[in-house]
Design a protein around this motif. Structure first.
Motif, PDB file in Angstrom:
ATOM      1  N   VAL A 123       0.909  -1.229  -0.008  1.00 12.62           N
ATOM      2  CA  VAL A 123      -0.104   0.106  -0.139  1.00 12.62           C
ATOM      3  C   VAL A 123       0.696   1.257  -0.119  1.00 12.62           C
ATOM      4  N   TYR A 124       2.123   1.382   0.869  1.00 14.79           N
ATOM      5  CA  TYR A 124       2.871   2.371   0.807  1.00 14.79           C
ATOM      6  C   TYR A 124       3.550   2.640  -0.374  1.00 14.79           C
ATOM      7  N   ILE A 125       3.950   1.681  -1.025  1.00 13.19           N
ATOM      8  CA  ILE A 125       4.603   1.780  -2.484  1.00 13.19           C
ATOM      9  C   ILE A 125       3.728   2.147  -3.425  1.00 13.19           C
ATOM     10  N   TYR A 126       2.510   1.706  -3.389  1.00 17.45           N
ATOM     11  CA  TYR A 126       1.487   2.259  -4.279  1.00 17.45           C
ATOM     12  C   TYR A 126       0.970   3.592  -4.259  1.00 17.45           C
ATOM     13  N   TYR A 180       2.769   7.292  -6.234  1.00 20.45           N
ATOM     14  CA  TYR A 180       1.540   8.302  -6.817  1.00 20.45           C
ATOM     15  C   TYR A 180       1.700   9.365  -5.895  1.00 20.45           C
ATOM     16  N   GLY A 181       2.080   9.186  -4.643  1.00 11.06           N
ATOM     17  CA  GLY A 181       2.617  10.554  -3.932  1.00 11.06           C
ATOM     18  C   GLY A 181       3.598  11.349  -4.168  1.00 11.06           C
ATOM     19  N   GLY A 202       3.689  13.901   5.292  1.00 15.39           N
ATOM     20  CA  GLY A 202       3.080  12.622   5.701  1.00 15.39           C
ATOM     21  C   GLY A 202       3.751  11.352   4.956  1.00 15.39           C
ATOM     22  N   VAL A 203       4.198  11.361   3.790  1.00 10.16           N
ATOM     23  CA  VAL A 203       4.895  10.437   3.160  1.00 10.16           C
ATOM     24  C   VAL A 203       6.082   9.919   4.030  1.00 10.16           C
ATOM     25  N   PHE A 249      -3.628   1.691   4.816  1.00 12.74           N
ATOM     26  CA  PHE A 249      -2.283   1.714   5.612  1.00 12.74           C
ATOM     27  C   PHE A 249      -2.682   1.893   7.046  1.00 12.74           C
ATOM     28  N   LEU A 250      -3.437   2.696   7.391  1.00 13.51           N
ATOM     29  CA  LEU A 250      -3.995   3.273   8.608  1.00 13.51           C
ATOM     30  C   LEU A 250      -4.735   2.031   9.411  1.00 13.51           C
TER      31      LEU A 250
END
Length: 208
Positions: free
Chosen positions: A64-67, A72-73, A99-100, A171-172
């Protein structure tokens, strides 16, 4: 002169009193041991080896983090800073960037099993990341409503941003699930250790 029966009776009463005193002293000793050996939930250490589903949840969090966050972030942050994303102030790029970074720290702490600190950073990072994401989606929707767009790709731009950034909420949720699992496992181990301690035999003072 006392009879043999009276002497035996006195001796028996004396032994009963001594037994009561010994039992009382043993009980006091047991209470002191319990007070000294205080066992709290926070002092319980979990076993180093976690269930396999915890690792699976962490790997999903990595995906999720990578995507959403990293790819995209990162694209969105660069787009806002360079002006390619129109009508979005650069401060929102700063929000998303912070945030990232916080979410990356939360991800690393998950693998170190620091779930409380990880979730705190996770929540803070999610607020900042989603602040920019929601603003971006609402801005695009407003532009689409105010202007006639014939390009079908641009017409669905708000939905595209939702698909790119909103999965970060998962992610949260994953961080929260890992935290709850940690608390439950800690409580079960605490209860087991407490039962073992309470049921452990206390050495009798008679043996001393």
């Amino acid at each position: 002169m006392k009879s043999k029966k009276e002497r035996l009776k006195e001796r028996s009463l004396k032994q009963i009193e001594q037994k009561k005193e010994i039992e009382k002293e043993e009980q006091e000793l047991k209470e002191k041991v319990r007070e000294k050996d205080t066992l709290s939930l926070s002092s319980v250490r979990l076993l180093k080896k976690e269930p396999i589903y915890c690792l699976l949840l962490k790997l999903i969090a990595v995906g999720v983090y990578i995507y959403s966050c990293f790819y995209y972030g990162g694209v969105t942050i660069i787009g806002i800073f360079t002006g390619q994303v129109h009508e979005v102030p650069k401060k929102y790029a700063v929000y998303m960037l912070i945030g990232v970074v916080l979410l990356l720290a939360a991800l690393l702490l998950m693998f170190f099993k620091k779930y409380i600190v990880s979730f705190v950073l996770n929540a803070a990072g999610t607020i900042l990341y989603m602040k920019t994401s929601v603003f971006l989606v609402e801005t695009v929707r407003r532009m689409l409503n105010d202007n006639y767009i014939s390009d079908p790709d641009i017409q669905n731009l708000d939905k595209i941003y939702v698909r790119r950034h909103y999965p970060e909420i998962a992610f949260l949720v994953l961080g929260l699930v890992l935290l709850l699992i940690s608390i439950i496992r800690r409580y079960l181990r605490y209860r087991k250790l407490r039962n073992e301690r309470d049921n452990a035999p206390v050495k009798s003072i008679i043996d001393d």
